[in-house]
Design a protein around this motif. Sequence first.
Motif, PDB file in Angstrom:
ATOM      1  N   GLY A 138      10.083  -0.173   6.602  1.00 54.75           N
ATOM      2  CA  GLY A 138       9.030  -1.124   6.250  1.00 54.75           C
ATOM      3  C   GLY A 138       9.627  -2.433   5.741  1.00 54.75           C
ATOM      4  N   VAL A 139      10.857  -2.432   5.330  1.00 51.70           N
ATOM      5  CA  VAL A 139      11.637  -3.577   4.825  1.00 51.70           C
ATOM      6  C   VAL A 139      11.085  -4.131   3.507  1.00 51.70           C
ATOM      7  CG1 VAL A 139      12.684  -5.827   5.317  1.00 51.70           C
ATOM      8  CG2 VAL A 139      12.375  -4.171   7.159  1.00 51.70           C
ATOM      9  N   ASN A 140       9.860  -4.605   3.532  1.00 50.81           N
ATOM     10  CA  ASN A 140       9.304  -5.194   2.306  1.00 50.81           C
ATOM     11  C   ASN A 140       8.981  -4.129   1.268  1.00 50.81           C
ATOM     12  OD1 ASN A 140       7.804  -7.529   4.396  1.00 50.81           O
ATOM     13  ND2 ASN A 140       9.152  -8.097   2.703  1.00 50.81           N
ATOM     14  N   THR A 141       8.841  -4.589   0.031  1.00 51.58           N
ATOM     15  CA  THR A 141       8.451  -3.708  -1.062  1.00 51.58           C
ATOM     16  C   THR A 141       6.938  -3.761  -1.228  1.00 51.58           C
ATOM     17  OG1 THR A 141      10.549  -4.063  -2.158  1.00 51.58           O
ATOM     18  CG2 THR A 141       8.734  -3.306  -3.538  1.00 51.58           C
ATOM     19  N   TYR A 142       6.334  -2.601  -1.138  1.00 52.58           N
ATOM     20  CA  TYR A 142       4.899  -2.477  -1.402  1.00 52.58           C
ATOM     21  C   TYR A 142       4.718  -1.748  -2.732  1.00 52.58           C
ATOM     22  CZ  TYR A 142       3.284  -4.055   3.189  1.00 52.58           C
ATOM     23  OH  TYR A 142       2.969  -4.817   4.297  1.00 52.58           O
ATOM     24  N   SER A 143       3.471  -1.476  -3.109  1.00 54.33           N
ATOM     25  CA  SER A 143       3.187  -0.685  -4.308  1.00 54.33           C
ATOM     26  C   SER A 143       2.349   0.524  -3.910  1.00 54.33           C
ATOM     27  CB  SER A 143       2.344  -1.489  -5.305  1.00 54.33           C
ATOM     28  OG  SER A 143       3.019  -2.648  -5.688  1.00 54.33           O
ATOM     29  N   LEU A 144       2.509   1.602  -4.650  1.00 51.90           N
ATOM     30  CA  LEU A 144       1.594   2.737  -4.542  1.00 51.90           C
ATOM     31  C   LEU A 144       0.949   2.890  -5.912  1.00 51.90           C
ATOM     32  CD1 LEU A 144       3.670   5.417  -2.558  1.00 51.90           C
ATOM     33  CD2 LEU A 144       1.955   3.828  -1.682  1.00 51.90           C
TER      34      LEU A 144
ATOM     35  N   PHE B 173       6.755   0.951  -7.185  1.00 46.96           N
ATOM     36  CA  PHE B 173       7.144   0.142  -6.028  1.00 46.96           C
ATOM     37  C   PHE B 173       7.673   1.095  -4.969  1.00 46.96           C
ATOM     38  CE2 PHE B 173       7.301  -2.857  -9.548  1.00 46.96           C
ATOM     39  CZ  PHE B 173       6.425  -3.798  -9.044  1.00 46.96           C
ATOM     40  N   VAL B 174       7.478   0.718  -3.702  1.00 47.40           N
ATOM     41  CA  VAL B 174       7.820   1.666  -2.627  1.00 47.40           C
ATOM     42  C   VAL B 174       8.432   0.955  -1.427  1.00 47.40           C
ATOM     43  CG1 VAL B 174       5.478   1.555  -1.607  1.00 47.40           C
ATOM     44  CG2 VAL B 174       6.890   3.576  -1.209  1.00 47.40           C
ATOM     45  N   LYS B 175       9.379   1.624  -0.804  1.00 47.02           N
ATOM     46  CA  LYS B 175       9.864   1.208   0.526  1.00 47.02           C
ATOM     47  C   LYS B 175       9.633   2.374   1.480  1.00 47.02           C
ATOM     48  CE  LYS B 175      13.432  -2.260  -0.403  1.00 47.02           C
ATOM     49  NZ  LYS B 175      13.071  -3.454   0.387  1.00 47.02           N
ATOM     50  N   PHE B 176       9.233   2.063   2.726  1.00 47.43           N
ATOM     51  CA  PHE B 176       8.896   3.099   3.708  1.00 47.43           C
ATOM     52  C   PHE B 176      10.048   3.294   4.704  1.00 47.43           C
ATOM     53  CE2 PHE B 176       4.785   1.043   2.549  1.00 47.43           C
ATOM     54  CZ  PHE B 176       4.260   2.111   1.835  1.00 47.43           C
ATOM     55  N   HIS B 177      10.308   4.560   5.030  1.00 43.28           N
ATOM     56  CA  HIS B 177      11.407   4.906   5.947  1.00 43.28           C
ATOM     57  C   HIS B 177      10.927   5.835   7.051  1.00 43.28           C
ATOM     58  CE1 HIS B 177      14.912   3.676   3.361  1.00 43.28           C
ATOM     59  NE2 HIS B 177      13.917   3.608   2.489  1.00 43.28           N
TER      60      HIS B 177
ATOM     61  N   LEU C 268       9.629   8.042   1.496  1.00 45.76           N
ATOM     62  CA  LEU C 268       9.345   6.998   0.507  1.00 45.76           C
ATOM     63  C   LEU C 268      10.543   6.834  -0.415  1.00 45.76           C
ATOM     64  CD1 LEU C 268       5.906   8.406  -0.802  1.00 45.76           C
ATOM     65  CD2 LEU C 268       6.228   6.727   1.041  1.00 45.76           C
ATOM     66  N   GLN C 269      10.872   5.600  -0.744  1.00 46.16           N
ATOM     67  CA  GLN C 269      11.752   5.339  -1.889  1.00 46.16           C
ATOM     68  C   GLN C 269      10.854   4.751  -2.965  1.00 46.16           C
ATOM     69  OE1 GLN C 269      14.889   2.890   0.010  1.00 46.16           O
ATOM     70  NE2 GLN C 269      16.308   4.072  -1.246  1.00 46.16           N
ATOM     71  N   LEU C 270      10.954   5.278  -4.155  1.00 42.07           N
ATOM     72  CA  LEU C 270       9.999   4.909  -5.202  1.00 42.07           C
ATOM     73  C   LEU C 270      10.705   4.411  -6.453  1.00 42.07           C
ATOM     74  CD1 LEU C 270       7.840   8.121  -4.746  1.00 42.07           C
ATOM     75  CD2 LEU C 270       7.031   5.791  -4.291  1.00 42.07           C
ATOM     76  N   ILE C 271      10.223   3.311  -6.991  1.00 39.49           N
ATOM     77  CA  ILE C 271      10.732   2.822  -8.278  1.00 39.49           C
ATOM     78  C   ILE C 271       9.529   2.648  -9.207  1.00 39.49           C
ATOM     79  CG2 ILE C 271      11.854   0.897  -9.489  1.00 39.49           C
ATOM     80  CD1 ILE C 271      13.464   0.319  -7.006  1.00 39.49           C
ATOM     81  N   PRO C 272       9.485   3.368 -10.335  1.00 45.00           N
ATOM     82  CA  PRO C 272       8.365   3.179 -11.260  1.00 45.00           C
ATOM     83  C   PRO C 272       8.335   1.727 -11.749  1.00 45.00           C
ATOM     84  CG  PRO C 272       9.789   5.013 -11.941  1.00 45.00           C
ATOM     85  CD  PRO C 272      10.483   4.309 -10.831  1.00 45.00           C
ATOM     86  N   GLU C 273       7.155   1.220 -11.950  1.00 42.34           N
ATOM     87  CA  GLU C 273       7.001  -0.205 -12.272  1.00 42.34           C
ATOM     88  C   GLU C 273       7.908  -0.659 -13.422  1.00 42.34           C
ATOM     89  OE1 GLU C 273       3.015  -1.317 -13.359  1.00 42.34           O
ATOM     90  OE2 GLU C 273       3.419  -3.414 -12.895  1.00 42.34           O
TER      91      GLU C 273
ATOM     92  N   PRO D 207      -6.821   1.753   0.289  1.00 41.10           N
ATOM     93  CA  PRO D 207      -6.835   2.046  -1.148  1.00 41.10           C
ATOM     94  C   PRO D 207      -5.756   3.061  -1.524  1.00 41.10           C
ATOM     95  CG  PRO D 207      -9.076   2.021  -0.289  1.00 41.10           C
ATOM     96  CD  PRO D 207      -8.160   1.893   0.894  1.00 41.10           C
ATOM     97  N   GLY D 208      -5.059   2.759  -2.623  1.00 42.77           N
ATOM     98  CA  GLY D 208      -3.935   3.608  -3.041  1.00 42.77           C
ATOM     99  C   GLY D 208      -2.602   2.951  -2.720  1.00 42.77           C
ATOM    100  N   ILE D 209      -2.661   1.920  -1.843  1.00 42.03           N
ATOM    101  CA  ILE D 209      -1.463   1.141  -1.486  1.00 42.03           C
ATOM    102  C   ILE D 209      -1.748  -0.310  -1.871  1.00 42.03           C
ATOM    103  CG2 ILE D 209       0.097   0.456   0.393  1.00 42.03           C
ATOM    104  CD1 ILE D 209      -0.831   2.945   1.918  1.00 42.03           C
ATOM    105  N   ASP D 210      -0.733  -1.016  -2.353  1.00 38.83           N
ATOM    106  CA  ASP D 210      -0.947  -2.426  -2.716  1.00 38.83           C
ATOM    107  C   ASP D 210       0.312  -3.223  -2.403  1.00 38.83           C
ATOM    108  OD1 ASP D 210      -2.186  -4.719  -3.670  1.00 38.83           O
ATOM    109  OD2 ASP D 210      -3.042  -3.701  -5.423  1.00 38.83           O
TER     110      ASP D 210
END
Length: 694
Positions: free
Chosen positions: A226-232, A241-245, A291-296, A351-354
């Motif tokens: 997904g390259v960009n950082t999104y939010s869940l 924060f999330v990156k998609f693979h 998913l790669q996830l980083i808590p806010e 909804p649930g993704i930002d």
Amino acid sequence: MASTANSKTEDGKFADMQKDTVELNGKQHMTTDYGIKISDPDHSLRVASDKSTGPALLEDQIAREKIMRFDHERIPERVVHARGTGAFGTFKLFESAEDVTTAGVLTDTTRTTPLFLRFSTVQGSKGSADTVRDVRGFAVKMYTSEGNWDIVGNNIPVFFIQDAVKFPDFVHSVKPEPHNEVPQGQSAHNNFWDFVYLHSETTHMNYWQMSDRAIPRSYRMMQGFGVNTYSLVNKEGKRHFVKFHFTPELGVHSLVWDEALKIAGQDPDFHRKDLMSAIDAGHFPKWKFGLQLIPEEKLDDFEFDPLDATKVWPEEQVPIRYIGELELNRNVDEFFPQTEQAAFCTSHIVPGIDFSNDPLLQGRNFSYFDTQISRLGANWEELPVNRPVCPYMSLVNRDGASRHRITKGTVNYWPNRYEANPPATPAQGGFTSYPEKQNGIKTRALSEKFKEHYNQAQVFYNSLSQIEKMHLAKAFSFELDHCDDPVVYKRMSERVAAVSLELAQQVAKNVGGDTPTKALKQNKGQKAKGLSQLEYMPKKPTIATRRIAILIADGFDYSSFMTMKENLEARGAFVFTIGAQRQGVVAETGQKVVPDNFFSGMRSTLFDATFVPGGKHIANALVKNGVAKFWITESFAHLKPVAGVNEAVPFIAKQIGLDEVKTAQSGSLLTESYGVVTGHGDVAAMLDVRNIGP
Ligand code: HDD
């Protein structure tokens, strides 16, 4: 027309598109677009006599309609990623991510979500070749029950620039140059490398682009990011924060550069045909979704800024959590309405993704919607491939060119006296933005951490295998060799010393730069996981869907030919018989085989491996045929398996011309050396030399 024969039909998007799909029915009469039957489509209406052909008449509404429709067949091609192809498929979750998001598509493990995926190259025009050195697009549209979710990604996890405002400059620099519209499908020219030098933020991506990632063997054999950082956002309102693979089941594999160059001319459609034929044959490509996830609250804990799209999130620090699987299982029925008109938007989230404050993503969220309007018109989201499968309704968004949907009712605004088309509360599924607190001053600046541009490029380079490093050095050299402005190739080859002095010296030597003597930045040799593509070999090696050529001429040994063919096909390989002539080739024992192609109609580059059966055809024909001989030499040079039995053994050894290649001596069953498999005896056993299972 038969392209969907093996496809799955149960998905909801397929049913939705059926509403607009017509069968080409052989018995139905030809009509104009307004419905009248046509009696003579081949002659225009004109004033004529027996002796002369008179002028055509403007009155001829049938000819006018036909020519006018033809005149307007083209729409603007995508300003980037113009060349591409796509397929439909499904997404399934095997683990719910409800701890981090409320999105149904990522939490409901009972769902099958239909999707469309379009692969592409970036630089070339719509008609350019598939195998050029370029980043590949990996754009997924999931038709979820809560609306469309688009992940508009690439096969490389980082990007050239940090701020979307630089995108027009970047794209202008890589696209054909303005004065002569050269080159096509390549970044090997002055302007691109000038841009790279002037923007050190491109360094990391530039190294990925010069690696084998940019010349994939198949769309089915590359990663998607997904390259960009999104939010869940989860039901407690907490944000990660999330990156998609997307990681391919078949592993990550590339061509070698010489092959890529040749295939670009020999079969410019190589990748799109590869995808289509695998799906047609029921070999549905699959990717694991992670998913790669980083808590806010941990956003500032890294030496890089996780919102900077020129950086990866190292897997050692942020592991990938695999939760689902994507499969492609249906080819399109018609390219233009389903692939050319497919339109993606990074702003399409459910909804649930930002979003996040990734400065590249924020600009992209504007650009995609905007470009669709100029490419497809205001009502582009109504097109069958783009419309959601869930119920959707807006009383306000309406009209505009080519409006298709008919909405009954007397009001087109909100609020209205009927309270028609009311908004949904969050409990009813209404989208709400994450209530992020903002506090700052207006400024044209990015955070300090965005200013570091070389660390991750070094780690990427250090993590490559020797072979990958060698390919990368050659790629840099090829590209800079194609730049004829010394300002460009000299200062760029010097810049390579910011990543590796050794590489910079090699490149400078090849391209005519001044050999640098000092590293521009110390490289401490740090490596990381997941960067070398050799880490992505399939769990179980397979030859399914690999293209294998069998070379035959009159006098070939039918038994070894058939045994190998049947064994390869049983393991799912696509086998092609290449013969001296397509009229038919006769075996030593009299059987006639009609080959798929004749020698000069194909090239070794278009196959993953070659087999030569034994028989008198070697002495009679193959040793006298330059194409057959070069086939073996070229396959070997491209590091592909070459196999032969009995009489074929000395033939192959001679073409390869390497003393070190050990060939099976008469009587010995099997020998494998440098990818060359030779044997006398059990042909089927050859396939087990490298344990290539079904
Ligand atoms: Fe983009 C198309 C991927 C940055 C503006 N982009 C496009 C496609 C892909 C990407 C795969 C083809 C979609 C399709 O198949 O129809 N783009 C990326 C990635 C980026 C990126 C992974 C960095 C993370 N793009 C980017 C920026 C901008 C754009 C920064 C503008 C500010 N991209 C576009 C576009 C395109 C496009 C002009 C052309 C056709 C289209 O959108 O639909 O709007």
